[in-house]
Design a protein around this motif. Structure first.
Motif, PDB file in Angstrom:
ATOM      1  N   LYS A  21       0.831  -1.202   0.000  1.00  0.00           N
ATOM      2  CA  LYS A  21       0.000   0.000   0.000  1.00  0.00           C
ATOM      3  C   LYS A  21       0.870   1.258   0.000  1.00  0.00           C
ATOM      4  O   LYS A  21       0.547   2.241  -0.681  1.00  0.00           O
ATOM      5  CB  LYS A  21      -0.936   0.018   1.217  1.00  0.00           C
ATOM      6  CG  LYS A  21      -1.857  -1.189   1.346  1.00  0.00           C
ATOM      7  CD  LYS A  21      -2.753  -1.371   0.140  1.00  0.00           C
ATOM      8  CE  LYS A  21      -3.669  -2.581   0.297  1.00  0.00           C
ATOM      9  NZ  LYS A  21      -4.477  -2.847  -0.904  1.00  0.00           N
ATOM     10  N   CYS A  22       1.966   1.221   0.767  1.00  0.00           N
ATOM     11  CA  CYS A  22       2.863   2.386   0.817  1.00  0.00           C
ATOM     12  C   CYS A  22       3.553   2.602  -0.534  1.00  0.00           C
ATOM     13  O   CYS A  22       3.735   3.740  -0.979  1.00  0.00           O
ATOM     14  CB  CYS A  22       3.903   2.210   1.916  1.00  0.00           C
ATOM     15  SG  CYS A  22       3.212   2.370   3.590  1.00  0.00           S
ATOM     16  N   LEU A  23       3.928   1.503  -1.180  1.00  0.00           N
ATOM     17  CA  LEU A  23       4.524   1.617  -2.511  1.00  0.00           C
ATOM     18  C   LEU A  23       3.514   2.199  -3.509  1.00  0.00           C
ATOM     19  O   LEU A  23       3.870   3.024  -4.360  1.00  0.00           O
ATOM     20  CB  LEU A  23       4.998   0.248  -3.000  1.00  0.00           C
ATOM     21  CG  LEU A  23       6.318  -0.262  -2.417  1.00  0.00           C
ATOM     22  CD1 LEU A  23       6.579  -1.696  -2.869  1.00  0.00           C
ATOM     23  CD2 LEU A  23       7.479   0.637  -2.833  1.00  0.00           C
ATOM     24  N   ALA A  24       2.270   1.766  -3.387  1.00  0.00           N
ATOM     25  CA  ALA A  24       1.224   2.289  -4.269  1.00  0.00           C
ATOM     26  C   ALA A  24       1.016   3.784  -4.024  1.00  0.00           C
ATOM     27  O   ALA A  24       0.828   4.562  -4.964  1.00  0.00           O
ATOM     28  CB  ALA A  24      -0.086   1.531  -4.042  1.00  0.00           C
ATOM     29  N   THR A  26       3.300   5.849  -2.933  1.00  0.00           N
ATOM     30  CA  THR A  26       4.476   6.519  -3.501  1.00  0.00           C
ATOM     31  C   THR A  26       4.325   6.690  -5.011  1.00  0.00           C
ATOM     32  O   THR A  26       4.657   7.747  -5.567  1.00  0.00           O
ATOM     33  CB  THR A  26       5.750   5.716  -3.192  1.00  0.00           C
ATOM     34  OG1 THR A  26       5.920   5.631  -1.763  1.00  0.00           O
ATOM     35  CG2 THR A  26       6.982   6.377  -3.806  1.00  0.00           C
ATOM     36  N   ALA A  27       3.838   5.648  -5.668  1.00  0.00           N
ATOM     37  CA  ALA A  27       3.641   5.709  -7.115  1.00  0.00           C
ATOM     38  C   ALA A  27       2.596   6.771  -7.477  1.00  0.00           C
ATOM     39  O   ALA A  27       2.759   7.517  -8.453  1.00  0.00           O
ATOM     40  CB  ALA A  27       3.212   4.349  -7.652  1.00  0.00           C
ATOM     41  N   LEU A  28       1.526   6.848  -6.694  1.00  0.00           N
ATOM     42  CA  LEU A  28       0.481   7.842  -6.954  1.00  0.00           C
ATOM     43  C   LEU A  28       1.002   9.262  -6.734  1.00  0.00           C
ATOM     44  O   LEU A  28       0.704  10.164  -7.523  1.00  0.00           O
ATOM     45  CB  LEU A  28      -0.722   7.585  -6.043  1.00  0.00           C
ATOM     46  CG  LEU A  28      -1.554   6.337  -6.378  1.00  0.00           C
ATOM     47  CD1 LEU A  28      -2.531   6.027  -5.250  1.00  0.00           C
ATOM     48  CD2 LEU A  28      -2.309   6.528  -7.694  1.00  0.00           C
ATOM     49  N   ARG A  29       1.784   9.434  -5.686  1.00  0.00           N
ATOM     50  CA  ARG A  29       2.378  10.760  -5.442  1.00  0.00           C
ATOM     51  C   ARG A  29       3.325  11.135  -6.581  1.00  0.00           C
ATOM     52  O   ARG A  29       3.404  12.303  -6.968  1.00  0.00           O
ATOM     53  CB  ARG A  29       3.121  10.767  -4.100  1.00  0.00           C
ATOM     54  CG  ARG A  29       2.204  10.653  -2.883  1.00  0.00           C
ATOM     55  CD  ARG A  29       2.955  10.886  -1.589  1.00  0.00           C
ATOM     56  NE  ARG A  29       2.091  10.708  -0.432  1.00  0.00           N
ATOM     57  CZ  ARG A  29       2.037   9.604   0.317  1.00  0.00           C
ATOM     58  NH1 ARG A  29       2.847   8.575   0.011  1.00  0.00           N
ATOM     59  NH2 ARG A  29       1.222   9.515   1.344  1.00  0.00           N
ATOM     60  N   ALA A  30       4.050  10.144  -7.083  1.00  0.00           N
ATOM     61  CA  ALA A  30       4.958  10.398  -8.214  1.00  0.00           C
ATOM     62  C   ALA A  30       4.156  10.815  -9.453  1.00  0.00           C
ATOM     63  O   ALA A  30       4.595  11.679 -10.220  1.00  0.00           O
ATOM     64  CB  ALA A  30       5.794   9.159  -8.516  1.00  0.00           C
TER      65      ALA A  30
END
Length: 239
Positions: A21-24, A26-30
């Motif tokens: 979830k945290c990786l997801a 991070t990807a969304l923020r990117a």
């Protein structure tokens, strides 16, 4: 020990969920940041063209002022022709008028060139302005959508974190520390399932004695190759 292993397995599942979830997030923020950078770059290009337009208009105004000055000079020189008494003076005034008219022609040519360039740039700016507004509106919509997804993921992270804390409270502190060390050392996977006599964490075959001990389930065992905590599913143990 079976209870501890079961709790550790639940803990690893929750930690993987949190990681994913945290990786997801991070990807969304990117994605949001990337979109903002694209809009900012387009806005910068638009502002550069606006500055160029302002410079062209400044040059055009200067040329038009110079043209007006030359035309005034010609008009003033022509008005003095009637007052001329000598041929020498007449020739001198004629040269002044000729030079001024040549300068007028050059100025008019330059002004025409600048007018063409400003007209072309104005068309570009109008298209850019419309595109910029569209991109900004789209960017806000994307940011809102992605932010909502980030918030939704955060709620899932919070729920998983609460479940994690509940499990950790039931385990010895030294075991939790060992588990956490293995997670850090083994890319988030502290536990590894055993199938067919092999550790699925590193795919290495386990010593027969160690494999047999796993079936008893009365002690914590580690893979001799990757040091992960070994788990044997209950249905396998029954078989």
């Amino acid at each position: 020990m079976k209870k501890k292993l079961s709790l550790l397995e639940e803990l690893q599942t929750l930690d993987r969920t949190i990681d994913d979830k945290c990786l997801a997030q991070t990807a969304l923020r990117a994605e949001i940041a990337g979109n903002e950078q694209d809009v900012a770059a387009f806005r910068q290009a638009h502002e550069t063209n606006l500055a160029q337009m302002a410079d062209l208009e400044r040059q055009k105004n200067e040329l038009e002022n110079a043209l007006a000055t030359e035309l005034d000079n010609i008009k003033r020189s022509e008005s003095h022709v009637k007052e001329i008494r000598t041929n020498k003076e007449f020739q001198a005034v004629g040269r002044e008028i000729s030079t001024a008219r040549k300068q007028v022609g050059e100025l008019e040519e330059q002004i025409l060139g600048l007018t063409t360039r400003t007209d072309e740039l104005r068309a570009v700016l109008e298209a850019q302005q419309a595109e910029l507004l569209s991109r900004e509106e789209s960017g806000r919509a994307v940011a809102t959508e992605k932010s909502d997804m980030i918030d939704s993921l955060q709620r899932e992270v919070d729920a998983a974190t609460a479940g994690r804390e509940a499990i950790v409270s039931q385990l010895p502190a030294n075991l939790v520390r060992r588990y956490q060390q293995l997670r850090e050392q083994r890319r988030g996977q502290a536990l590894a399932e055993v199938q067919g006599g092999s550790c699925l964490g590193c795919n290495m075959h386990l010593p027969p004695q160690l494999y047999n001990t796993l079936f008893r389930g009365d002690e914590l065992l580690f893979c001799p190759h990757c040091q992960r905590i070994l788990i044997l599913k209950q249905e396998q143990a029954q078989q």
